[in-house]
Enzyme design. Structure first.
Site, mmCIF file in Angstrom:
data_model
loop_
_atom_site.group_PDB
_atom_site.id
_atom_site.type_symbol
_atom_site.label_atom_id
_atom_site.label_comp_id
_atom_site.label_asym_id
_atom_site.label_seq_id
_atom_site.Cartn_x
_atom_site.Cartn_y
_atom_site.Cartn_z
ATOM 1 N N TRP A 171 -18.436 13.082 9.436
ATOM 2 C CA TRP A 171 -16.912 12.916 8.727
ATOM 3 C C TRP A 171 -16.114 14.432 9.151
ATOM 4 C CZ3 TRP A 171 -17.889 10.134 3.615
ATOM 5 C CH2 TRP A 171 -18.396 8.804 4.099
ATOM 6 N N GLU A 184 -4.164 4.038 -11.655
ATOM 7 C CA GLU A 184 -5.531 3.339 -12.546
ATOM 8 C C GLU A 184 -6.064 4.195 -13.397
ATOM 9 O OE1 GLU A 184 -4.778 3.475 -9.283
ATOM 10 O OE2 GLU A 184 -5.609 1.598 -8.277
ATOM 11 N N THR A 228 0.656 0.097 -8.313
ATOM 12 C CA THR A 228 0.078 1.035 -7.345
ATOM 13 C C THR A 228 1.066 0.848 -6.106
ATOM 14 O OG1 THR A 228 -1.480 -0.321 -6.279
ATOM 15 C CG2 THR A 228 -2.150 1.235 -8.270
ATOM 16 N N LYS A 263 -14.116 9.646 11.523
ATOM 17 C CA LYS A 263 -15.410 9.479 11.923
ATOM 18 C C LYS A 263 -15.673 9.863 13.342
ATOM 19 C CE LYS A 263 -17.372 6.431 8.434
ATOM 20 N NZ LYS A 263 -16.733 5.319 7.944
HETATM 21 P P1 ADP Z 1 0.361 5.815 -5.103
HETATM 22 O O1 ADP Z 1 -0.710 5.414 -3.766
HETATM 23 O O2 ADP Z 1 0.986 4.535 -5.614
HETATM 24 O O3 ADP Z 1 1.107 7.088 -4.856
HETATM 25 P P2 ADP Z 1 -1.586 6.915 -6.931
HETATM 26 O O4 ADP Z 1 -0.478 7.789 -7.327
HETATM 27 O O5 ADP Z 1 -2.195 6.364 -8.250
HETATM 28 O O6 ADP Z 1 -0.922 5.900 -6.152
HETATM 29 O O7 ADP Z 1 -2.414 7.351 -5.926
HETATM 30 C C1 ADP Z 1 -3.597 7.909 -6.010
HETATM 31 C C2 ADP Z 1 -4.271 8.559 -4.910
HETATM 32 O O8 ADP Z 1 -3.662 9.781 -4.830
HETATM 33 C C3 ADP Z 1 -5.684 9.049 -5.194
HETATM 34 O O9 ADP Z 1 -6.671 8.000 -5.280
HETATM 35 C C4 ADP Z 1 -6.037 10.118 -4.176
HETATM 36 O O10 ADP Z 1 -6.349 9.506 -2.898
HETATM 37 C C5 ADP Z 1 -4.447 10.700 -4.131
HETATM 38 N N1 ADP Z 1 -4.537 12.058 -4.997
HETATM 39 C C6 ADP Z 1 -4.204 12.070 -6.122
HETATM 40 N N2 ADP Z 1 -4.053 13.387 -6.404
HETATM 41 C C7 ADP Z 1 -4.739 14.122 -5.541
HETATM 42 C C8 ADP Z 1 -5.186 15.616 -5.196
HETATM 43 N N3 ADP Z 1 -4.773 16.537 -6.042
HETATM 44 N N4 ADP Z 1 -5.528 15.894 -3.923
HETATM 45 C C9 ADP Z 1 -5.905 15.016 -2.980
HETATM 46 N N5 ADP Z 1 -5.381 13.544 -3.332
HETATM 47 C C10 ADP Z 1 -4.854 13.240 -4.489
#
Ligand code: ADP
Length: 545
Positions: free
Chosen positions: A447, A333, A188, A442
């Site tokens: 929120w 993940e 990640t 916040k």
């Molecule tokens: P990185 O942070 O390395 O880009 P990831 O691709 O695994 O890693 O990121 C996952 C995160 O991206 C999710 O936990 C979420 O916060 C955000 N995310 C993914 N898809 C969406 C979506 N459609 N809308 C909003 N947030 C998203």
């Protein structure tokens, strides 16, 4: 008393996918915009044959064995596709590294994974030359090109991929072994702390691909022409390099150039019907389409995720270009498919405005995964689409912990994985991400959803990108501020955009200030880097104590 079923128990192997595609869809094409420039095309049959040569190469020449990590710094090309199958197929672990990360993170990741070999595109030779003093464990560097394109380099013992493959036999029987064995590794981005590795298995990868291939998920078939724009190093190209061979569908790989011109050209000339990317990539495509007056004819549907899809983007895709947007939420993940906004009869029967509201959320769960959304005390939130809570996921393609135990135990006692996302869930089962928990604003104990405000702001015709972050406020603890990158050539003032938001959101959600900037900082996967913005604007409203 239970009795054992009498069915065959073949282990689910990643090599089964390429073997199937080669055998039953042998003539189907894989087309790549090669890193060297020209279009490259071949068939699943040839891809499998080369993946077999690669397996022989790893075993015979480099002594790679089960569980050894083989690294890549590579773009979305047919050679990377061969690595997806050759490496995992012979029992080693394919480790894809995102070359756009900070350089120290790239070397950290390669060392942490203990990659024995590194396969890299010519574009990343200068990067690896700079990192070389830190990459003591890597035994060999293999450049993903042919002899004619081998660059001058100071890397020691560099090898040429095409020369190595040519010297190997294509005779190789894919082995079967325990399906729970590790197959691939992806870190990640680590916006906080060091990147952490998610270690997929053959079983998780196949089950994820089966789930993604369901009609109610990506909605694909053998008739589709699939182009993953999301890079193969970002959560396995969202599973598409596995799903396409599973379906026998034509695959188009855009290589190094993700600009509007290359993407439009590939869609048109190769008949791409389905694609996927983060929203920022599609903003670039729109800009090109508007400048050039071109269209995206054959494209029917595109999956967008990684960050929230602005409603204006879905509407423009549909109304101007006839393309349906399918929003997906997922994480490295979760392999990455989490929820997907595919409709249900109940949702389609809603009045138009309500239907659009629901369909614009991140989506609903498909069979195989489960979610829970909880309050701070662990109790479930109301399914009313209003209350916010923490999102947890559980299922056979969700990680159970990080590679080499980084971060310690991550699951709760019932096996739920905390996503770090804050969401609402409505009576139709659609979840809406309001924020990452660390980005939640916040204000006076309540929120505010930054994503909702950003979504509205990008609906303004002069706005290209919008970011909302919470900054210190002496009375309310935190208040939102808005940062805008305008469409190039457009004059926009903070007052204009704040005025535009008036009446569209609750008064107390209104940002206290709006800033117009040339660039909004993005992460290596094209998401807004809120952590940097919070630092830049920390005293925008008042100096913090
Ligand atoms: P990185 O942070 O390395 O880009 P990831 O691709 O695994 O890693 O990121 C996952 C995160 O991206 C999710 O936990 C979420 O916060 C955000 N995310 C993914 N898809 C969406 C979506 N459609 N809308 C909003 N947030 C998203």
């Amino acid at each position: 008393m239970t009795i054992a079923g009498l069915m065959q128990e073949n282990d689910l192997m990643i090599s089964d996918l390429i073997r199937y595609a080669a055998r039953y869809h042998g003539q189907q094409e894989i087309v790549t915009r090669s890193v060297e420039g020209p279009l490259h095309r071949y068939t699943y049959r040839e891809a499998e044959s080369r993946a077999r040569r690669l397996a022989n190469l790893l075993i015979n020449r480099f002594g790679i064995g089960h569980g050894d990590r083989v690294g890549t710094l590579a773009l979305t090309t047919y050679r990377h596709f061969e690595l997806f199958y050759g490496v995992s197929g012979m029992g080693a672990v394919l480790h894809t590294t995102n070359p756009r990360l900070f350089e120290e993170q790239v070397s950290y990741i390669i060392n942490h994974a203990e990659d024995r070999l590194l396969f890299l595109d010519i574009d990343f030779v200068p990067l690896v030359e700079r990192l070389l003093p830190d990459l003591g464990r890597v035994e060999k560097f293999i450049i993903l090109t042919d002899r004619d394109h081998m660059p001058e380099t100071s890397l020691p013992d560099v090898l040429c991929y095409e020369e190595l493959l040519a010297a190997e036999s294509a005779e190789y029987d894919w082995p079967a072994f325990d399906e729970k064995s590790a197959s691939s590794l992806c870190y990640t981005s680590g916006t906080t702390g060091n990147p952490k590795g998610v270690l997929y298995s053959h079983r998780s990868t196949i089950i994820h691909a089966l789930a993604a291939a369901q009609n109610s998920a990506y909605g694909l078939s053998v008739f589709d022409v699939i182009m993953p724009i999301a890079p193969m190093y970002h959560a396995n190209g969202w599973g598409l390099p596995y799903v396409a061979p599973m379906l026998g569908a034509k695959l188009v790989l855009p290589g190094a150039k993700l600009d509007g011109e290359n993407i439009q050209d590939l869609i048109e000339s190769e008949g791409v019907t389905f694609s996927c990317a983060v929203p920022t990539v599609f903003s670039m495509l729109f800009q090109y389409l508007e400048e050039s007056g071109k269209k995206v004819g054959p494209l029917k549907k595109t999956m967008i995720g990684g960050s929230a899809v602005p409603r204006a983007m879905s509407q423009k895709f549909l109304n101007t270009y006839g393309v349906t947007v399918l929003q997906i939420w997922g994480m490295t993940e979760t392999s990455p498919l989490g929820v997907i906004a595919s409709p249900t009869p109940q949702v389609l029967a809603l009045p138009a405005a309500e239907r659009e509201e629901v369909m614009n959320k991140q989506g609903r769960i498909q069979f195989g995964l489960d979610i829970k959304v909880t309050r701070e005390d662990g109790s479930p939130i109301a399914r009313d689409g209003v209350e916010f809570g923490d999102l947890w996921v559980r299922g056979p393609w969700v990680t159970s912990g990080y590679f080499r135990d980084e971060g310690g135990r991550v699951l709760d006692e019932d096996g739920w994985f905390p996503t770090g996302d804050v969401v609402t869930i409505d009576p139709y089962g659609f979840i809406k991400i309001t924020d990452r928990s660390k980005d939640v604003i916040k204000s006076g104990g309540e929120w505010i959803s930054s994503i909702d405000i950003e979504n509205l702001a990008v609906g303004h015709p002069k706005v290209l990108q919008a970011a909302v972050v919470g900054v210190y406020h002496p009375k309310w603890e935190e208040r939102p501020i808005l940062v805008i990158k305008p469409v190039p050539g457009q004059n926009l003032t903070g007052a204009e955009i704040l005025d535009f938001l008036k009446g569209k959101i609750a008064k107390w959600w209104m940002p206290d200030a709006a800033f117009i900037v040339d660039e909004i900082p993005l992460t290596a996967t094209g998401k807004i880097k809120k952590i940097t913005l919070r630092e830049q604007y920390r005293d925008a409203l008042a100096p913090p104590p």
